[in-house]
Design a protein around this motif. Structure first.
Motif, PDB file in Angstrom:
ATOM      1  N   HIS B 258      -5.572   6.704 -10.694  1.00  0.00           N
ATOM      2  CA  HIS B 258      -4.791   7.894 -10.373  1.00  0.00           C
ATOM      3  C   HIS B 258      -3.794   8.181 -11.680  1.00  0.00           C
ATOM      4  CE1 HIS B 258      -1.447   6.044  -8.377  1.00  0.00           C
ATOM      5  NE2 HIS B 258      -0.599   7.042  -8.804  1.00  0.00           N
ATOM      6  N   GLN B 259      -3.628   7.129 -12.229  1.00  0.00           N
ATOM      7  CA  GLN B 259      -2.626   7.745 -13.489  1.00  0.00           C
ATOM      8  C   GLN B 259      -3.450   8.323 -14.666  1.00  0.00           C
ATOM      9  OE1 GLN B 259       0.526   7.330 -13.110  1.00  0.00           O
ATOM     10  NE2 GLN B 259       1.351   5.238 -13.079  1.00  0.00           N
ATOM     11  N   GLY B 260      -4.691   8.162 -14.561  1.00  0.00           N
ATOM     12  CA  GLY B 260      -5.525   9.307 -15.329  1.00  0.00           C
ATOM     13  C   GLY B 260      -5.880   8.567 -16.953  1.00  0.00           C
ATOM     14  N   HIS B 261      -5.122   7.920 -17.321  1.00  0.00           N
ATOM     15  CA  HIS B 261      -5.439   7.448 -18.547  1.00  0.00           C
ATOM     16  C   HIS B 261      -4.818   5.862 -18.608  1.00  0.00           C
ATOM     17  CE1 HIS B 261      -6.402  11.184 -20.520  1.00  0.00           C
ATOM     18  NE2 HIS B 261      -5.494  11.598 -19.740  1.00  0.00           N
ATOM     19  N   LYS B 262      -5.512   4.748 -19.467  1.00  0.00           N
ATOM     20  CA  LYS B 262      -5.297   3.722 -19.538  1.00  0.00           C
ATOM     21  C   LYS B 262      -3.623   3.454 -20.144  1.00  0.00           C
ATOM     22  CE  LYS B 262      -9.630   1.230 -19.809  1.00  0.00           C
ATOM     23  NZ  LYS B 262     -10.519   0.471 -20.331  1.00  0.00           N
ATOM     24  N   GLU B 263      -3.596   4.310 -21.121  1.00  0.00           N
ATOM     25  CA  GLU B 263      -2.120   4.374 -21.864  1.00  0.00           C
ATOM     26  C   GLU B 263      -0.858   4.745 -20.789  1.00  0.00           C
ATOM     27  OE1 GLU B 263      -4.473   5.742 -22.737  1.00  0.00           O
ATOM     28  OE2 GLU B 263      -4.476   7.431 -24.195  1.00  0.00           O
ATOM     29  N   TYR B 264      -1.273   5.249 -19.692  1.00  0.00           N
ATOM     30  CA  TYR B 264      -0.291   5.518 -18.651  1.00  0.00           C
ATOM     31  C   TYR B 264      -0.316   4.496 -17.650  1.00  0.00           C
ATOM     32  CZ  TYR B 264      -0.622  10.236 -20.598  1.00  0.00           C
ATOM     33  OH  TYR B 264      -0.539  11.476 -21.463  1.00  0.00           O
TER      34      TYR B 264
END
Lengths: 326, 326, 326, 326, 326, 326
Positions: B258-264
């Motif tokens: 749910h953070q949407g991106h790996k870098e997040y």
């Protein structure tokens, strides 16, 4: 016979080998081939449902010069099979110009009811309390020519809402999400937000050209729909006496910033709450539509996983077959 | 006297020079100072409304050892002015432990009605048709201890929903957006989406510790609320006989992505439509709350533009004063 | 006859035109073709050494429905040449299921001695002084079923250690580097580091599925081996009475952070010295193996330079032929 | 009296208020202050252990012109306390030049035995079978002047091995990791790798200048230690008759590529296996040393968590106090 | 007969079916094919204008071993058509080595007058007032062998100035921009800047190898033209007595930093004004040449838009046909 | 007395303690302070050369309400020293409005001759052969009001050309580079390029507001000078009968794309050769000016190295003192 009447024809995917077919088909590919000193013109002819090979054997030189990919032929012929593959056998054909056929023969069309979508927008317009924004929207949405273009334009060329009526469908989708997000928030200028939602992609009616497919216009590539849309809106607000300059500026800001990030093409990033809402609503609606498009691709049907989707750098998991079972 | 009763006290920002004050104050800063051979302990004492300087003149050595930043004193004293600045003059004080005061004295609290927020969640739970997901949610939301923690946890430490009840408020905000996005979409598993929305940040009840301020727990930093939440949920589904493995896997996928991106910080990116919705709903709700927090900061009040907001690399435009005028 | 016996067969690259062949071959590709009204099924059949074309001329319709890419046939036939290219001429064949053949017929296998690799790990386990970590590792490495899966799993699908036994080989490689790095460092928790090194990729036994090739499992893509491995380990530590919570947390931290960066899929980055060592040891061992794989690719053999390696955005220099000469 | 003898003096952190002190101190800060028309020069004087304030009351104008930050004073004086803070009271002082003091008075020194470290390197040199590489290394490591500089240079200015002897310590650390990684690998040119490991940062003896602190030389900033080192090595190989051009080229490649990525300052990325090993060995050793430096910082001692480490964008978890307990 | 005379021959694009042709052609592709048990060698033979298929029917085995892609044949033959496509029918041919033909037969050549370009550089050299830089440049530009290589080298392999003489043309282009930028600026060291402009890419004479096409040398890939050029220059300045060390360092800095960013391969970024000028001049000249190359590609001629240009992530608008009309 | 006459006054840096001063000074800072129950207003008053402290002792409450940072006072007073620091002692003062003073008193001004710069532009305008572009430019540059604004606007707020006349100076700088780059290139539309160069930053006259300092206008931040400039130009071309639509579009494209990259704020990237030239010319001129500004900063004067320049992530090397010596 009107254009409308001209365009009542079966789709290729509906006919079977042996069937006669009469109607408009677009040239999707063209090749000159030679065998034993004799030349022939190999075409691929299609409507929006599929394409088929066809061969011109006579007057090859003439037709090679006259026909281009993207031209539309009015054809009569029959579906045949030759060495295991299906072909379209041309009996008669003539080249036509864009005045007699309808792009919807060649480009997919939204499955939604476009009249209802327009009504959804009008309902929101009527609910606004800001008279200037209301007048602005009415200048657009009471103009028949604008409505025709807005209702026909696609939402994109390859990624999301890539069909006739896609812009309209997407606009209503974004508007609906904006309303849900703004509901109950007192620090949001609702009228400004809804106006921006309705007009956020209006520039796409100039960004794309639709003929037998969807493509960018020169201006679409060189300028882009953000600026194109902003110009349309400012031309309109310039016609409204007393339109408040501050609202004009904020509306421009919302149009220009709705891609959310500079690297996505917005010259400025959202700096007001309405811009945050608009950006995420736009992203969510377009990504969901792209997901749906990918799921519906022929190469993906029946698979648990989609092909690799480069733009989002991932595979999608498509298998919700037993959602209803558990 | 109960903790609740203990904690009926005025906030510092409500009292004036000359007023007496009796209640709990947290030590926000501590310095040892010396003048002409004599030492004194300079403190900064505060509740959630503001902080004030105070000085301990006696038994300095003892108190320097006994008191730490973050300790809470039960004080009696009076507000005075000294050389133009306001101070708190201590008459009596004693160090207390966490059993007698309520963190809400020291940390801001959501302005929303938390009971209503819980009811909003319960209403959605009751509307689900999937019996397993329904049971899962009830295992959480019928557990009083869980409810107490879930209703108290913040949504973050510094960026969004940074107050008691912030997690609950944020959860309902995300849930509402998910419902709007999913409405009318047949290709969405509604029950799965709403379950994930309700539980998406549940790990935050372990990620943060609240005492006299909000801070990360060790596990919060070393593991993070995505994994912490996923563990809680799996512990629960493990207790439900026959819980379908595929739904268990997809629910995990939604929590983890749910953070949407790996870098997040998501170990996997959303690969199902429900994940796309959840990600954008989460982003929108948290960014709007951060915007609101920034707008309400003392240093920004009255300004047209916010201070520079590093995390979003922009200034925010705050001046919507005449929104209601035009 | 046991599975083992079933699987004593020559590899395709060992036989010559004219030779008879009897054994298991996997279907790598399947096409239906037509000529003059007659249909045939063109297959590509292979073992782990190479693939060859083969044709089914009879009962084409039946076999088209029955056979899928990935199925394994028990075949009898002969190697022939036809118009300059080598084919496999089928005499008899029948479709088989996974119970009678061994994936090692179709997927490459580590060149290392797997029993020795297991002994290397056990030796380290026996050397640990922390009784809890020792017990944890023994719960895994004294479980025959686990050993079978751990010894068979690959280290990856396409990049490094892409063969049966690859996980085991990689694990020992990483462990060896960790030991060298930790040697003589007093501020390192050696037992914790070695335990993490041994278990860092344990989730890969669930992330991949091996049949006639290596592929991701659904859960592998949707959850990923970091979380999968962390779950296995926690299930195990939950069975050990008194397992210290702090070590449990740090071990989780090491498993979850071993990709080193969020954009590589770790939800948290290494925050302890052991994590720094583990990350670089993992990177070094996997990159070296990838380099070796690239160097050994048929298309690169004999070349000074490798083909362009997209994942590392470079060419590799392969020509160390005169290293021994100078 | 030799420089060595000159530099036997107590460190400031070892003396107490009331103690006399005689020795060399560096000027760390200089301010001119005025009170009631009278000027004084406020200095901060320090050795490598700490700094203290000191005041010059006489000939202020002269000293303001004569003294600069970075100058070293030979002082006699006494430690006093004034209004609660400790000062150094100057009795006599004179300005000195770099010929009479040793930088180790002012800059920290490795805790390792530098003679042993040199022996470790020499042992590897002696083990090489490639006569050219062996000769190359001996040209460096049998040159007393080079050894003096190599043994004194730091590994960096602020991040890792930021002390005298740091380069030497780091070199041995990297060499050790390279040996462990190469062990048993036949496709590695061991001699080439170890030579590159020993010389990889040799350019740092020119990149930094050490006086009373560590700073970049002009050339260090404008050219950088990769190119500086490569030049030194090529100057040396140019002196060795018959040095193979191919090995010369690969050695250059290893020196130039050892930062691993272009954005880290390597003009080329590693394209041979030896380069992969060297890069990760370098990273691991330097990161571990940085971790150790951070852990040992005064502001971090006793904390569970380090301050935020900007360069690595994280906090470090420092609390391994009970590693030995569980 | 000299090499020059050998190389007076027509280009393939100038001859018609039926014409005889005699001259040198390079092997661009080689395939062994079989039909009915008989093998033939299919070649693609080309000069810099185009390529054509040709077949060797006799001594196939011998020629398959003897000929490699990149070899040059001295051929006699005739242009024929076979089944609609044009072929080159070989009558006689022999394999040659590089001593008898000129790469300009196979690689495009600058359209500029190379003698004039050299004169442009010499004019600038003569205008310098710094005697050392002047001498340095003369050491290069009065050396006939250097001039031959510098005048032949390409500016690149695939992106800009990808033809013989490209380096020379690019150098003059960059020099001209530097002069315009520096004009009237007193804070610029003009002599230093122009020297750096002239020599900035000098390493490319070693970075590339030209035979029948342009390719990287091993050293070109492993070391790169920045370092290669810097070495050449330092070798030269080492021969000039009294060459000022500071100018030597700054010149190195300019050569090494002229790619402008570390991620583009510069180990240091420009830190002096001359470096800023050089970087942008280099970028502008190379991008304009790349644009011109793209515009001139056969696949783009006649199009409004270029194909997608991956390296610059955009399409180019090519249609300036009516610039003169409006 | 005219504004011009009003503004003949000495700069603060030209006067000495004891001197009388009469003129306009801007309030740069304002603080209310208290001592022993008495309040005073501490101001910092400045012109463009420097700032000085000043104190208001009487009517403190009134002045605290009346005066704001940014207000301009007409003052009479004397320069004094107090406890070692210089102060401005106010004798008389009154608040003024913007009509009586000139921003050049408070903001630095270009050192170039602005009339000559305008002449440089006009010369280029007169040289154009395209009548439409010529007319467009004349509509701007024959309009006195526009000229006044264009000649006064800065090129930026903090980075480059941060002074009155900066826009004009920058425009001529870019124009000159464009001319040099285009010289001799036949595939460039020279008139279009020069027009774009002259107008590329014209939007900056609206993007910034200059009062006693340079700041962004609201519209400048929310819309940005690219769009603002494009609007001005289109308003003008709309007034020119027959202005070719294609040139209008390409001119817009050049204005909108001149930041070169989306992440720098251009909604489209340059897709024509003229855009490539304009982008690099703009970058080069602005970076050189920024370098000059940094070199001239007080904190850098006399240093070999500049302070760290965050925006370009580097130090600059400033020491060219002996450029003329070698």
């Amino acid at each position: 016979m009107t254009v409308e009447q001209n365009n009542k024809q079966k789709f290729l995917e509906e006919i079977e080998p042996g069937d006669e077919f009469s109607g408009f088909l677009a040239i999707r590919r063209k090749d000159i081939k030679e065998w034993d000193g004799k030349f022939r013109l190999e075409l691929e002819l299609g409507d929006r449902s599929m394409s088929l090979p066809a061969v011109i054997w006579d007057d090859v030189e003439k037709w090679e010069n006259d026909l281009e990919v993207g031209d539309v032929l009015k054809v009569q012929g029959v579906l045949t099979t030759y060495r295991g593959s299906v072909q379209f056998k041309l009996k008669e054909f003539e080249k036509t110009d864009g005045s007699v056929w309808n792009p919807e023969l060649f480009i997919p069309v939204t499955e939604k009811d476009r009249r209802q979508l327009i009504r959804d927008i009008r309902e929101v317009i009527d609910s606004l309390t800001d008279e200037y924004l209301c007048e602005l929207l009415n200048l657009f949405f009471r103009d028949t020519e604008f409505l025709a273009r807005f209702g026909t334009a696609p939402g994109g060329k390859a990624w999301h809402h890539v069909y006739i009526g896609g812009l309209l469908e997407h606009t209503v989708g974004v508007l609906r999400l904006c309303k849900a997000a703004a509901e109950g928030r007192k620090d949001i200028n609702h009228d400004l937000l809804y106006t921006a939602a309705i007009l956020h992609d209006v520039g796409k009616i100039d960004e794309y050209e639709i003929t037998t497919n969807i493509d960018f216009s020169d201006e679409g590539r060189l300028i882009g729909h953000l600026i194109q849309g902003d110009r349309m809106i400012r031309d309109m607000t310039g016609k409204i006496k007393g339109f408040p300059e501050r609202i004009n500026m904020l509306l421009s800001h919302l149009i220009l910033s709705h891609q959310g990030h500079k690297e996505y093409g917005s010259p400025v990033v959202p700096m007001i709450a309405e811009g945050i809402i608009l950006y995420y609503a736009d992203e969510m609606d377009s990504k969901l539509n792209a997901f749906k498009r990918i799921k519906g691709k022929k190469s993906n049907i029946g698979s648990t996983w989609s092909e690799y989707v480069k733009l989002m750098e991932r595979f999608f998991y498509l298998d919700n077959k037993d959602d209803s079972e558990h």
